[in-house]
Motif scaffolding. Structure first.
Motif, PDB file in Angstrom:
ATOM      1  N   GLU A 115      -2.298  10.860  -5.741  1.00  0.00           N
ATOM      2  CA  GLU A 115      -0.871  10.638  -5.961  1.00  0.00           C
ATOM      3  C   GLU A 115      -0.367  11.538  -7.074  1.00  0.00           C
ATOM      4  OE1 GLU A 115       0.375   6.608  -6.496  1.00  0.00           O
ATOM      5  OE2 GLU A 115      -1.444   5.930  -5.468  1.00  0.00           O
ATOM      6  N   PRO A 116       0.886  12.032  -6.960  1.00  0.00           N
ATOM      7  CA  PRO A 116       1.452  12.831  -8.032  1.00  0.00           C
ATOM      8  C   PRO A 116       1.707  12.009  -9.267  1.00  0.00           C
ATOM      9  CG  PRO A 116       3.114  12.324  -6.398  1.00  0.00           C
ATOM     10  CD  PRO A 116       1.810  11.841  -5.851  1.00  0.00           C
ATOM     11  N   GLN A 117       1.696  12.673 -10.429  1.00  0.00           N
ATOM     12  CA  GLN A 117       2.027  11.980 -11.662  1.00  0.00           C
ATOM     13  C   GLN A 117       3.515  11.697 -11.683  1.00  0.00           C
ATOM     14  OE1 GLN A 117      -0.156  10.990 -14.137  1.00  0.00           O
ATOM     15  NE2 GLN A 117      -1.638  11.516 -12.548  1.00  0.00           N
ATOM     16  N   ARG A 118       3.890  10.509 -12.144  1.00  0.00           N
ATOM     17  CA  ARG A 118       5.288  10.101 -12.134  1.00  0.00           C
ATOM     18  C   ARG A 118       5.855  10.150 -13.539  1.00  0.00           C
ATOM     19  NH1 ARG A 118       3.398   4.974  -8.670  1.00  0.00           N
ATOM     20  NH2 ARG A 118       3.103   6.014  -6.699  1.00  0.00           N
ATOM     21  N   LYS A 119       7.075  10.612 -13.646  1.00  0.00           N
ATOM     22  CA  LYS A 119       7.649  10.847 -14.954  1.00  0.00           C
ATOM     23  C   LYS A 119       8.808   9.927 -15.290  1.00  0.00           C
ATOM     24  CE  LYS A 119       6.477  15.761 -14.565  1.00  0.00           C
ATOM     25  NZ  LYS A 119       7.016  17.135 -14.562  1.00  0.00           N
ATOM     26  N   ASP A 160       0.837  -1.206   0.000  1.00  0.00           N
ATOM     27  CA  ASP A 160       0.000   0.000   0.000  1.00  0.00           C
ATOM     28  C   ASP A 160       0.866   1.248   0.000  1.00  0.00           C
ATOM     29  OD1 ASP A 160      -2.798  -1.106   0.289  1.00  0.00           O
ATOM     30  OD2 ASP A 160      -1.817  -2.069   1.993  1.00  0.00           O
ATOM     31  N   LEU A 161       2.124   1.080   0.395  1.00  0.00           N
ATOM     32  CA  LEU A 161       3.112   2.151   0.323  1.00  0.00           C
ATOM     33  C   LEU A 161       4.489   1.504   0.278  1.00  0.00           C
ATOM     34  CD1 LEU A 161       3.930   5.162   0.441  1.00  0.00           C
ATOM     35  CD2 LEU A 161       3.963   4.950   2.945  1.00  0.00           C
ATOM     36  N   ALA A 162       5.281   1.875  -0.727  1.00  0.00           N
ATOM     37  CA  ALA A 162       6.670   1.430  -0.813  1.00  0.00           C
ATOM     38  C   ALA A 162       7.568   2.588  -0.415  1.00  0.00           C
ATOM     39  CB  ALA A 162       7.004   0.965  -2.226  1.00  0.00           C
ATOM     40  N   ILE A 163       8.420   2.347   0.574  1.00  0.00           N
ATOM     41  CA  ILE A 163       9.348   3.371   1.053  1.00  0.00           C
ATOM     42  C   ILE A 163      10.744   2.992   0.585  1.00  0.00           C
ATOM     43  CG2 ILE A 163      10.368   4.464   3.086  1.00  0.00           C
ATOM     44  CD1 ILE A 163       7.736   4.040   4.538  1.00  0.00           C
ATOM     45  N   ILE A 164      11.418   3.949  -0.052  1.00  0.00           N
ATOM     46  CA  ILE A 164      12.743   3.708  -0.615  1.00  0.00           C
ATOM     47  C   ILE A 164      13.753   4.553   0.153  1.00  0.00           C
ATOM     48  CG2 ILE A 164      14.149   3.758  -2.710  1.00  0.00           C
ATOM     49  CD1 ILE A 164      11.436   3.779  -4.252  1.00  0.00           C
ATOM     50  N   LYS A 193      -1.645  -2.460 -11.227  1.00  0.00           N
ATOM     51  CA  LYS A 193      -2.081  -1.694 -10.061  1.00  0.00           C
ATOM     52  C   LYS A 193      -1.092  -0.572  -9.789  1.00  0.00           C
ATOM     53  CE  LYS A 193      -1.265  -2.923  -5.871  1.00  0.00           C
ATOM     54  NZ  LYS A 193      -1.274  -3.582  -4.542  1.00  0.00           N
ATOM     55  N   THR A 194      -1.565   0.446  -9.114  1.00  0.00           N
ATOM     56  CA  THR A 194      -0.700   1.542  -8.698  1.00  0.00           C
ATOM     57  C   THR A 194      -0.086   1.214  -7.344  1.00  0.00           C
ATOM     58  OG1 THR A 194      -2.038   3.175  -9.871  1.00  0.00           O
ATOM     59  CG2 THR A 194      -0.615   4.000  -8.121  1.00  0.00           C
ATOM     60  N   ILE A 195       1.215   1.414  -7.224  1.00  0.00           N
ATOM     61  CA  ILE A 195       1.920   1.192  -5.968  1.00  0.00           C
ATOM     62  C   ILE A 195       2.462   2.534  -5.498  1.00  0.00           C
ATOM     63  CG2 ILE A 195       3.771  -0.052  -4.798  1.00  0.00           C
ATOM     64  CD1 ILE A 195       3.640  -2.120  -7.096  1.00  0.00           C
ATOM     65  N   PRO A 196       1.810   3.183  -4.530  1.00  0.00           N
ATOM     66  CA  PRO A 196       2.318   4.466  -4.030  1.00  0.00           C
ATOM     67  C   PRO A 196       3.728   4.286  -3.466  1.00  0.00           C
ATOM     68  CG  PRO A 196       0.082   4.069  -3.264  1.00  0.00           C
ATOM     69  CD  PRO A 196       0.556   2.788  -3.875  1.00  0.00           C
ATOM     70  N   GLN A 231       6.547  -3.685 -11.528  1.00  0.00           N
ATOM     71  CA  GLN A 231       5.522  -4.430 -10.795  1.00  0.00           C
ATOM     72  C   GLN A 231       4.142  -3.814 -11.011  1.00  0.00           C
ATOM     73  OE1 GLN A 231       6.451  -7.364  -9.539  1.00  0.00           O
ATOM     74  NE2 GLN A 231       8.385  -6.651 -10.428  1.00  0.00           N
ATOM     75  N   GLU A 232       4.075  -2.515 -11.150  1.00  0.00           N
ATOM     76  CA  GLU A 232       2.791  -1.870 -11.449  1.00  0.00           C
ATOM     77  C   GLU A 232       2.232  -2.388 -12.768  1.00  0.00           C
ATOM     78  OE1 GLU A 232       2.703   2.506  -9.397  1.00  0.00           O
ATOM     79  OE2 GLU A 232       3.960   2.298 -11.173  1.00  0.00           O
TER      80      GLU A 232
END
Length: 231
Positions: A225-229, A102-106, A134-137, A128-129
């Motif tokens: 969630e912000p758009q990812r580039k 539900d949340l990936a912390i890097i 699925k979206t992985i925040p 993985q998304e």
């Protein structure tokens, strides 16, 4: 219940330390926490075997790629929070665990070398998304930083992530003796002896801020969630 996965392909990024700080803070607030130690080095298991682990926390070990998904899904039905500390390689087990996050912390330190490794983790999450549709925040967490000084290099790296659409924690995990001490003595920050370890209150405040920001992220709707580039 939410699953929080810590992923970093680089050793020494502070991954296990950040995971223990978060899990311990949640458990000390009274929440039930299942802590899954999927790192072959088993730093969390060693910490959990020492005295002082919160009573509401369960540490699971001996996880394999065949069992990781079932373990996470079962834990999510039994605990208020699931925290997963992953191994530092791009394995099938890492990919499976990220698919349930539900949340990936890097976690990353504030250098270009470490940031490049964090980008690898982000790229793995993107794959993985697509694989699981699925979206992985996700969010980058700077670790082992100075509480007093914010170097220009760190500010520049942080800005690069933000400009690429990658969320960055406002809270940073500072370099603290207390964080090393809990792996030596066991238990949580609140259980440390101030005669043996310095700056415990500041360390506790730092951990609480990190936990509060994590919970706030989990409460956000996915649409926010912000758009990812970056790919």
């Amino acid at each position: 219940m939410p699953t929080i996965v810590f992923a970093s392909p680089k050793g020494g990024a502070g991954k296990s330390t950040a995971a223990v700080l978060l899990a311990a803070e949640l458990a000390e607030r009274g929440a039930s926490v299942t802590f899954i130690d999927a790192d072959p080095n088993k730093p969390v298991s060693r910490w959990g075997s020492r005295p002082g682990k919160p009573a509401t926390m369960t540490v699971l070990t001996d996880i394999t790629e065949d069992t990781i998904i079932d373990t996470i899904e079962r834990a999510a039905t039994e605990s208020a929070f699931v925290v997963v500390d992953l191994e530092g390689t791009a394995s099938m087990m890492v990919g499976y665990a990220l698919s349930r996050a539900d949340l990936a912390i890097i976690p990353t330190q504030g250098s270009q070398l470490d940031a490049a490794e964090a980008v690898k983790a982000i790229a793995l999450i993107r794959r993985q998304e697509r694989a699981f549709n699925k979206t992985i925040p996700l969010a980058v967490l700077f670790t082992r930083t100075s509480a007093a000084i914010r170097p220009r290099t760190l500010k520049s790296i942080e800005a690069e992530f933000v400009n690429a659409g990658i969320r960055v924690f406002g809270t940073q995990i500072h370099e603290r003796e207390a964080y090393r001490a809990i792996f030596v003595f066991g238990g949580t920050l609140s259980g440390l002896d101030p005669e043996q370890v310095t700056n415990i209150p500041a360390s506790m405040a730092n951990a609480r801020a990190f936990a509060a920001e994590t919970i706030a992220m989990l409460k956000e709707p996915r649409a926010a969630e912000p758009q990812r580039k970056v790919a």
